[in-house]
Design a protein around this motif. Structure first.
Motif, PDB file in Angstrom:
ATOM      1  N   HIS A 113      39.291  83.910   8.792  1.00  0.00           N
ATOM      2  CA  HIS A 113      39.040  82.570   8.251  1.00  0.00           C
ATOM      3  C   HIS A 113      37.570  82.252   8.028  1.00  0.00           C
ATOM      4  O   HIS A 113      37.246  81.398   7.196  1.00  0.00           O
ATOM      5  N   CYS A 114      36.682  82.887   8.744  1.00  0.00           N
ATOM      6  CA  CYS A 114      35.265  82.508   8.714  1.00  0.00           C
ATOM      7  C   CYS A 114      34.601  82.956   7.410  1.00  0.00           C
ATOM      8  O   CYS A 114      34.614  84.150   7.088  1.00  0.00           O
ATOM      9  N   VAL A 145      42.190  77.477  15.623  1.00  0.00           N
ATOM     10  CA  VAL A 145      41.497  77.232  14.358  1.00  0.00           C
ATOM     11  C   VAL A 145      42.160  76.041  13.685  1.00  0.00           C
ATOM     12  O   VAL A 145      43.303  76.106  13.243  1.00  0.00           O
ATOM     13  N   GLU A 163      39.154  73.716   9.465  1.00  0.00           N
ATOM     14  CA  GLU A 163      38.224  74.831   9.605  1.00  0.00           C
ATOM     15  C   GLU A 163      38.603  75.992   8.686  1.00  0.00           C
ATOM     16  O   GLU A 163      37.932  77.010   8.669  1.00  0.00           O
ATOM     17  N   MET A 164      39.674  75.816   7.923  1.00  0.00           N
ATOM     18  CA  MET A 164      40.166  76.880   7.067  1.00  0.00           C
ATOM     19  C   MET A 164      39.942  76.589   5.586  1.00  0.00           C
ATOM     20  O   MET A 164      40.633  77.108   4.723  1.00  0.00           O
ATOM     21  N   THR A 188      39.172  79.791   3.235  1.00  0.00           N
ATOM     22  CA  THR A 188      39.961  81.005   3.428  1.00  0.00           C
ATOM     23  C   THR A 188      41.351  80.874   2.851  1.00  0.00           C
ATOM     24  O   THR A 188      41.883  79.772   2.711  1.00  0.00           O
ATOM     25  N   THR A 247      45.045  82.784   7.752  1.00  0.00           N
ATOM     26  CA  THR A 247      44.734  82.405   9.123  1.00  0.00           C
ATOM     27  C   THR A 247      44.228  83.617   9.887  1.00  0.00           C
ATOM     28  O   THR A 247      44.067  84.708   9.332  1.00  0.00           O
ATOM     29  N   ASP A 248      44.022  83.451  11.180  1.00  0.00           N
ATOM     30  CA  ASP A 248      43.567  84.550  12.026  1.00  0.00           C
ATOM     31  C   ASP A 248      44.706  85.175  12.830  1.00  0.00           C
ATOM     32  O   ASP A 248      44.447  85.878  13.813  1.00  0.00           O
ATOM     33  N   THR A 274      43.476  70.709   4.974  1.00  0.00           N
ATOM     34  CA  THR A 274      42.593  71.872   4.988  1.00  0.00           C
ATOM     35  C   THR A 274      41.422  71.704   4.041  1.00  0.00           C
ATOM     36  O   THR A 274      40.264  71.953   4.402  1.00  0.00           O
TER      37      THR A 274
END
Length: 387
Positions: A73-74, A109, A113-114, A117, A120-121, A284
Motif C-alpha cells: 500500500h505504501c 491500514v 491510508e490506501m 494503492t 491491501t497488505d 479511501t
C-alpha cells in the motif's frame, strides 16, 4: 468485487466501542552484529509466483542476505519496486539473496491510508502484486502475527537489513537517498553490498529511512476507533435531481476532481451487495482530488427508504434520487451509452471524459487501477512530474 481484505467501515464501527489505545513502544532495529533470527514465513516465489514456506535455510547458498521490509500500500515502497527488481538482477549472480518481507498487519491500514494503492497488505493481495509487477525476488509475509518483524524492528517501508556471510547484521537503513531516481546521490544498499562482497566492513552501516510507518496490529485499535467514530457521525443526505442536474454531474466541468458516479436502487440486489465497497472507495480516495456521487434510480416517493439505506451504510458522499418520474430522460442524461440496467457506474476525469464505464457489478481492483493513475495525473504524488 474485490474480496474484503481489510475491515469495512461497518465492521470498524461495530468494533470501535471496545478497542484499546494503540501502543507507543514500537520495536526498534537490533544492534549491528546481531545474528540473523530464525523465521518460518509464507511467501511468493519470484518468477513462478508459487506459495512456499521460507526459512533462513532457504537461502543457505547465498553469500549475503538483503532483507527489505516493504509492502503493497505504501507509495514510497511502490516507487522502489523496480529498483528492487534491478538489485536482484544485478546482485543475484554475485551471491546476494534479495528478500522482500511485508511486516504490516493488513487490518491496521486504514482505508484513507490506501489512497495511493490498488491493493491491501494482505497475503492474498501480495500474491496479486508479485505477479502483476513481475517480482523476481521472494515476497514473504509476516503481517498476521508480526513476530519476526518485532525482532527486526523495521521503522518504515522500505527498510533494508543486510546480513553478512556469517549471518550477522552488517547494515540497516535505506536503499538510496531519493524516492525519485533523478535525485539519487547515494546508493547506500549497493555500496554496502559492494563492500561486503569485497571482504570489507561497511563504511556507513546505518542510515535513516523514509517511508510509511510499519502498521503494527495494535495500531488498528486506537486509530481505527477514532476514525470509525468520526466517519459514523458524518451527516448523510439525499437530494432530488433531474435530467439537467445529471448532465452537469456527468460533464464535470468545474470540480477539478475525478468523479465516480454510481446509479443504484434499493430493490437491486447487486447494487445493495456492492454498496459497502463503494462507501469504502469514497473513504479511501476522498482526501485526494476525488468525489463520489450516488444516484438512486427510484421515484421521489421512495426517498425515505433510500435515505434509510444510505444512513445504514454511513454513505456520506453526495447522494441524489430521481426528482421526477421520467426515468428514461434521466438515464439519457446520466449516460447516453447506458442501456438502463442496474447498477451502472461511470468514472469521469477532471476534463469531463468518461474513463471507466460498467453496467453490472464493479470489479473494484480494476477500478482502483484506473483511479490511482488518474489521480496522479491531476496532482502527481511526491513530485512524480519531476518538480
Amino acid at each position: 468485487m474485490m474480496p474484503r481484505l481489510i475491515p469495512s467501515l461497518l465492521t470498524l464501527v461495530a468494533l470501535s466501542a471496545g478497542l484499546a489505545s494503540a501502543a507507543d513502544d514500537y520495536p526498534k532495529p537490533p544492534p549491528l552484529g546481531t545474528p540473523l533470527p530464525h523465521f518460518e514465513l509464507p511467501g511468493i516465489e519470484g518468477g513462478t509466483y508459487e506459495v512456499k514456506t521460507y526459512t533462513p535455510e532457504s537461502f543457505a547458498d547465498a553469500k549475503l542476505l538483503c532483507i527489505v521490509f516493504t509492502c503493497n500500500h505504501c507509495p514510497t515502497a511502490q516507487r522502489y519496486e523496480e529498483r528492487l527488481k534491478q538489485l536482484t538482477t544485478d546482485y543475484g549472480p554475485k551471491g546476494v539473496a534479495v528478500i522482500a518481507l511485508n511486516p504490516n498487519n493488513a487490518a491496521a491500514v486504514r482505508l484513507d491510508e490506501m489512497a495511493y494503492t490498488d491493493l491491501t497488505d494482505s497475503f492474498e493481495d501480495m500474491k496479486v502484486r508479485a505477479e502483476h509487477k513481475s517480482f523476481n525476488f521472494p515476497y514473504l509475509d509476516d503481517g498476521e502475527t508480526q513476530e519476526i518483524s518485532r525482532v527486526f524492528g523495521p521503522v518504515a517501508t522500505p527498510h533494508v537489513f543486510i546480513y553478512d556471510q556469517d549471518r550477522k547484521l552488517a547494515f540497516q537503513g535505506r536503499i538510496d537517498d531519493a524516492e525519485l531516481p533523478q535525485y539519487i546521490k547515494h546508493q547506500d544498499t549497493r555500496a554496502a553490498l559492494d563492500e561486503l562482497l569485497a571482504g570489507k566492513k561497511v563504511s556507513t552501516p546505518t542510515t535513516r529511512v523514509f517511508g510509511c510507518s510499519v502498521k503494527w496490529a495494535e495500531k488498528a485499535e486506537g486509530y481505527n476507533k477514532i476514525w470509525a467514530e468520526q466517519v459514523k457521525n458524518e451527516p448523510v443526505e439525499l437530494k432530488e435531481a433531474v435530467a439537467a442536474d445529471f448532465v452537469a454531474l456527468r460533464e464535470n466541468k468545474d470540480s477539478g476532481k475525478l468523479r465516480l458516479i454510481n446509479v443504484w436502487a434499493t430493490w437491486c440486489g447487486p447494487c445493495v451487495t456492492e454498496f459497502p465497497d463503494l462507501v469504502d472507495t469514497n473513504l479511501t480516495f476522498r482526501g485526494r482530488d476525488f468525489e463520489m456521487v450516488t444516484i438512486a434510480a427510484e421515484y421521489p416517493k421512495m426517498s425515505a427508504k433510500a435515505l434509510k439505506f444510505l444512513k445504514g451504510q454511513h454513505a456520506s458522499m453526495q447522494n441524489y434520487i430521481f426528482g421526477d418520474t421520467d426515468k428514461y430522460a434521466n438515464i439519457e442524461a446520466i449516460d447516453p451509452e447506458w442501456n438502463g440496467a442496474l447498477p451502472h457506474t461511470l468514472l469521469v476525469n477532471e476534463k469531463g471524459e468518461v474513463i471507466y464505464r460498467q453496467t453490472g457489478p464493479v470489479d473494484f481492483l480494476e477500478l482502483r487501477r484506473i483511479i490511482v493513475p488518474a489521480l496522479d495525473q491531476i496532482t502527481p504524488w511526491g513530485g512524480l512530474d519531476g518538480n
